[in-house]
Enzyme design. Sequence first.
Site, mmCIF file in Angstrom:
data_model
loop_
_atom_site.group_PDB
_atom_site.id
_atom_site.type_symbol
_atom_site.label_atom_id
_atom_site.label_comp_id
_atom_site.label_asym_id
_atom_site.label_seq_id
_atom_site.Cartn_x
_atom_site.Cartn_y
_atom_site.Cartn_z
ATOM 1 C CB CYS A 83 20.911 100.906 8.824
ATOM 2 S SG CYS A 83 22.395 100.932 9.868
ATOM 3 C CB THR A 84 25.409 100.347 5.045
ATOM 4 O OG1 THR A 84 25.541 99.163 5.823
ATOM 5 C CG2 THR A 84 26.776 100.970 4.818
#
Length: 332
Positions: A87-88
């Site tokens: 999800c960075t």
Amino acid sequence: MEQTQTNQEGLNVLSLFDGISCAKLALEKSGIKINKYYSSEICPHALAIQNHHYSGDTNFIQLGDVCKIEGIDLASEIDLIVFGSPCTNLSSINPVDRRGLEGTESKLFYEAKRIIRDIYLFAPIKKKVYFLMENVASMTAKDRDIITSELSEIFYDVKLVKINSADLAPANRRRLYWTNIPNVGVPEPKPIKYQDIVVNGYVDKEKANVLLGSNCTLTNGIFRYYKMNIGNLIYKDKKFADQPTEQKLLEYPFILHKSGYIGKSRLGFDEYDFPNGCYRLPSVLESERLMTIPDGYVSDVPKVSKTNKLKAIGLAMTVDVIAHLVSPLKKI
């Protein structure tokens, strides 16, 4: 009516970006038998935790890098695919690189899609393949819709559900879940609070904030905690915990000064001590509980530092939420 396989002999599961194998914990908690569990993970600390629990289990199979997996090799076996691609670059909390699905890490979603597509295409005729994907609810509507569209190219029955882990856990964690598992929905809330899981001390929130890879500091972290609503604290005294925020921020610098703590070293302090005289951070055990991970699953693992244990937990899935979502598979 489409024919589906039974799971009397157990499901064969593929978990991509598997981390510390919370998908396995969730399936077991929901009462679903696992025949073979294929895990794709490369983080050495997560792998150390996996190996502590499953190194002797011949049905736990580590596949390594997701980019090197060929779905066609697994197509004849896999019944369920679980994954939470990075999800960075999707998360709103990333102030540096929020390129979404075009970002360096979050574009790995497309590697997952490649594997899932090949498993679906080359699966035996009439064999139903199920999937469950998790990612942050704070992604843009554009990225959310792209993911839905990409998955719908493979599965005709994709459903999107938004769940806050706080419904089933003592911590907030707002996530989107894409799946083709039938009869999924938002769970009935459970009355579990942050205060219920702490070993000692007092909290001033009913639910903890979302766990991240890092927390506040023991020097001036209290200001980050209130001004940015990031991190989690546990206070030494109930009277202090119950005070208004403004009063806490006024009093804390004097408490810190009196304690003599300057943040250079934590040597000599236990996880449950209050070295700054005011608050401490959640322990590894308490962090497990915030994610509904069984006590000791991470905290009792040797040769992994506390910092890396907390990072692994911060990247994990909330076990009870996943258990809720996969539970309909028991009836198939």
